[in-house]
Design a protein around this motif. Structure first.
Motif, PDB file in Angstrom:
ATOM      1  N   LYS A  18       0.828  -1.202   0.000  1.00 22.44           N
ATOM      2  CA  LYS A  18       0.000   0.000   0.000  1.00 22.44           C
ATOM      3  C   LYS A  18       0.863   1.252   0.000  1.00 22.44           C
ATOM      4  CE  LYS A  18      -4.044  -1.956   2.341  1.00 22.44           C
ATOM      5  NZ  LYS A  18      -4.965  -1.807   3.488  1.00 22.44           N
ATOM      6  N   LYS A  19       0.296   2.332  -0.554  1.00 20.30           N
ATOM      7  CA  LYS A  19       1.029   3.584  -0.645  1.00 20.30           C
ATOM      8  C   LYS A  19       1.403   4.112   0.733  1.00 20.30           C
ATOM      9  CE  LYS A  19      -0.160   6.401  -3.894  1.00 20.30           C
ATOM     10  NZ  LYS A  19      -0.849   7.426  -4.702  1.00 20.30           N
ATOM     11  N   SER A  20       0.503   3.920   1.733  1.00 22.85           N
ATOM     12  CA  SER A  20       0.797   4.408   3.083  1.00 22.85           C
ATOM     13  C   SER A  20       1.994   3.676   3.685  1.00 22.85           C
ATOM     14  CB  SER A  20      -0.423   4.234   3.997  1.00 22.85           C
ATOM     15  OG  SER A  20      -0.781   2.864   4.109  1.00 22.85           O
TER      16      SER A  20
ATOM     17  N   ALA B 256      -0.083  12.273   9.359  1.00 22.82           N
ATOM     18  CA  ALA B 256      -1.233  11.561   9.920  1.00 22.82           C
ATOM     19  C   ALA B 256      -1.404  10.205   9.247  1.00 22.82           C
ATOM     20  CB  ALA B 256      -2.495  12.403   9.768  1.00 22.82           C
ATOM     21  N   LYS B 257      -1.162  10.141   7.932  1.00 20.87           N
ATOM     22  CA  LYS B 257      -1.262   8.861   7.221  1.00 20.87           C
ATOM     23  C   LYS B 257      -0.167   7.898   7.680  1.00 20.87           C
ATOM     24  CE  LYS B 257      -3.297  10.914   3.050  1.00 20.87           C
ATOM     25  NZ  LYS B 257      -3.130  11.140   1.583  1.00 20.87           N
ATOM     26  N   ILE B 258       1.026   8.435   7.908  1.00 13.93           N
ATOM     27  CA  ILE B 258       2.146   7.589   8.343  1.00 13.93           C
ATOM     28  C   ILE B 258       1.876   7.002   9.721  1.00 13.93           C
ATOM     29  CG2 ILE B 258       4.581   7.649   9.059  1.00 13.93           C
ATOM     30  CD1 ILE B 258       5.011   9.715   6.798  1.00 13.93           C
ATOM     31  N   TYR B 259       1.253   7.785  10.605  1.00 15.33           N
ATOM     32  CA  TYR B 259       0.980   7.349  11.971  1.00 15.33           C
ATOM     33  C   TYR B 259      -0.420   6.741  12.127  1.00 15.33           C
ATOM     34  CZ  TYR B 259       5.244   9.408  13.882  1.00 15.33           C
ATOM     35  OH  TYR B 259       6.558   9.687  14.173  1.00 15.33           O
ATOM     36  N   SER B 260      -1.005   6.320  11.051  1.00 16.86           N
ATOM     37  CA  SER B 260      -2.329   5.701  11.134  1.00 16.86           C
ATOM     38  C   SER B 260      -2.245   4.391  11.916  1.00 16.86           C
ATOM     39  CB  SER B 260      -2.883   5.432   9.737  1.00 16.86           C
ATOM     40  OG  SER B 260      -2.115   4.433   9.076  1.00 16.86           O
ATOM     41  N   LYS B 261      -3.372   3.979  12.464  1.00 17.00           N
ATOM     42  CA  LYS B 261      -3.419   2.736  13.243  1.00 17.00           C
ATOM     43  C   LYS B 261      -2.995   1.540  12.407  1.00 17.00           C
ATOM     44  CE  LYS B 261      -6.421   0.046  16.285  1.00 17.00           C
ATOM     45  NZ  LYS B 261      -7.787  -0.077  16.884  1.00 17.00           N
TER      46      LYS B 261
ATOM     47  N   PHE C 281       1.079  -2.573  11.264  1.00 15.81           N
ATOM     48  CA  PHE C 281       1.971  -3.168  10.263  1.00 15.81           C
ATOM     49  C   PHE C 281       3.415  -3.143  10.743  1.00 15.81           C
ATOM     50  CE2 PHE C 281       4.877  -2.519   6.684  1.00 15.81           C
ATOM     51  CZ  PHE C 281       4.597  -3.631   5.891  1.00 15.81           C
ATOM     52  N   ALA C 282       3.850  -1.999  11.291  1.00 20.22           N
ATOM     53  CA  ALA C 282       5.226  -1.865  11.774  1.00 20.22           C
ATOM     54  C   ALA C 282       5.496  -2.819  12.930  1.00 20.22           C
ATOM     55  CB  ALA C 282       5.485  -0.421  12.204  1.00 20.22           C
ATOM     56  N   GLY C 283       4.540  -2.924  13.846  1.00 17.39           N
ATOM     57  CA  GLY C 283       4.719  -3.820  14.983  1.00 17.39           C
ATOM     58  C   GLY C 283       4.784  -5.272  14.559  1.00 17.39           C
ATOM     59  N   LYS C 284       3.987  -5.632  13.567  1.00 23.06           N
ATOM     60  CA  LYS C 284       3.922  -7.015  13.100  1.00 23.06           C
ATOM     61  C   LYS C 284       5.233  -7.464  12.478  1.00 23.06           C
ATOM     62  CE  LYS C 284       1.216 -10.023  10.042  1.00 23.06           C
ATOM     63  NZ  LYS C 284       0.077 -10.073   9.077  1.00 23.06           N
ATOM     64  N   TYR C 285       5.898  -6.581  11.744  1.00 23.55           N
ATOM     65  CA  TYR C 285       7.111  -6.952  11.016  1.00 23.55           C
ATOM     66  C   TYR C 285       8.388  -6.441  11.676  1.00 23.55           C
ATOM     67  CZ  TYR C 285       3.993  -8.512   7.341  1.00 23.55           C
ATOM     68  OH  TYR C 285       3.015  -9.180   6.634  1.00 23.55           O
ATOM     69  N   LEU C 286       8.277  -6.005  12.921  1.00 26.44           N
ATOM     70  CA  LEU C 286       9.459  -5.520  13.629  1.00 26.44           C
ATOM     71  C   LEU C 286      10.513  -6.614  13.764  1.00 26.44           C
ATOM     72  CD1 LEU C 286      10.856  -3.273  15.265  1.00 26.44           C
ATOM     73  CD2 LEU C 286       9.644  -4.107  17.280  1.00 26.44           C
ATOM     74  N   ILE C 287      10.066  -7.848  14.024  1.00 22.99           N
ATOM     75  CA  ILE C 287      11.000  -8.955  14.213  1.00 22.99           C
ATOM     76  C   ILE C 287      11.852  -9.187  12.964  1.00 22.99           C
ATOM     77  CG2 ILE C 287       9.289 -10.651  13.500  1.00 22.99           C
ATOM     78  CD1 ILE C 287      12.114 -11.113  16.082  1.00 22.99           C
ATOM     79  N   ILE C 288      11.271  -8.961  11.769  1.00 21.00           N
ATOM     80  CA  ILE C 288      12.022  -9.145  10.522  1.00 21.00           C
ATOM     81  C   ILE C 288      13.136  -8.112  10.424  1.00 21.00           C
ATOM     82  CG2 ILE C 288      11.855  -9.093   7.993  1.00 21.00           C
ATOM     83  CD1 ILE C 288       9.022 -10.162   8.264  1.00 21.00           C
ATOM     84  N   ILE C 289      12.841  -6.904  10.858  1.00 18.74           N
ATOM     85  CA  ILE C 289      13.847  -5.843  10.826  1.00 18.74           C
ATOM     86  C   ILE C 289      14.975  -6.150  11.805  1.00 18.74           C
ATOM     87  CG2 ILE C 289      14.229  -3.376  11.236  1.00 18.74           C
ATOM     88  CD1 ILE C 289      11.284  -2.934  10.503  1.00 18.74           C
TER      89      ILE C 289
END
Length: 264
Positions: free
Chosen positions: A2-4, A61-66, A71-79
């Motif tokens: 997604k673009k966001s 606001a789009k970057i900090y959307s829920k 999404f960031a929390g879900k893939y944090l382990i990959i990072i």
């Protein structure tokens, strides 16, 4: 993608670039003491400030959307995987030295009980009830989060306690460790002992603490990183068992003892 999500990734790279340009900053305190502020600390501060409600406008606001936060929390382990691989490679050359000090590494794992022994009485004194169980079982990392969610669910008071600690640790843990470790080194603690203490089961906290120590003791950089990485690995592995068989029973006993006169 997604673009966001793309906006979020670009935003992250911009924040990282700005933090790296600022670099490591030393703030002198008195004649001998100095605080080390790492690029990681600047990156956390910038993202925290931009996440404040008055600044969340337009594309921010789009970057900090829920959805993006989830999404960031879900893939944090990959990072975190490349970081863990790098630390694993650092441990190998120091393996003989680490093994020779094996009992010390194992003994320092008892420090994980400090959140119960020291934190639980303070939490109860501050007025917390069942939330105290969630926020003092450990540092509120993935192990404690999984245990509390399975036993009590995250909608319970215990769940709210561990979630609160998880968020606070994520936001302020790395900052605290990057400041606190160099201060203790000036008090007289050896860099090796502080490196071992950096392995608290959190990759970001360990990285902040060990990097700050390395900036003060560059000649011991590889040893500090290896000790911190080995300690963090042990904490992640043994911490689950110490939590289940030591911390949880001790916490249950202390909670009943400290709240026996409370009918609420």
């Amino acid at each position: 993608m997604k673009k966001s999500y793309i906006y979020m990734v670009i935003f992250a790279f911009i924040i990282i670039a700005i933090a790296e340009i600022i670099g490591i900053q030393m703030i002198p305190i008195g004649e001998k003491l100095a605080l080390t502020i790492l690029p990681l600390a600047f990156a956390i501060l910038f993202t925290m400030l931009l996440g404040l409600k008055p600044l969340r406008k337009g594309i921010i606001a789009k970057i900090y959307s829920k959805e993006n936060v989830n999404f960031a929390g879900k893939y944090l382990i990959i990072i975190m995987l490349p970081l863990m691989a790098r630390y694993g490679a650092t441990i190998a050359p120091q393996l003989g030295d680490i093994v020779s000090k094996g009992p010390i590494f194992l003994f320092q794992e008892l420090g994980n009980l400090g959140t119960v022994v020291l934190g639980l009485p303070v939490a109860i004194l501050l007025g917390l009830k069942r939330e105290a169980i969630g926020c003092t079982l450990g540092l509120g990392r993935e192990g404690e989060l999984a245990y509390i969610s399975e036993k009590y669910t995250l909608d319970s008071p215990e769940g709210r306690g561990v979630l609160s600690l998880y968020i606070i640790g994520t936001l302020f843990g790395a900052l605290f460790f990057s400041f606190f470790a160099p201060i203790l080194s000036y008090v007289g603690y050896s860099p090796q002992a502080l490196a071992m203490a950096s392995g608290v089961g959190s990759g970001s906290m360990m990285a902040a603490s060990s990097s700050a120590l390395t900036s003060h003791f560059p000649e011991l950089g590889e040893q500090i990183t290896a000790y911190a990485s080995a300690s963090n690995l042990l904490t992640s592995f043994l911490g689950t068992y110490s939590m289940l068989f030591l911390a949880a029973p001790l916490q249950s006993f202390m909670y009943k003892l400290l709240t026996r006169g409370d009918k609420k």
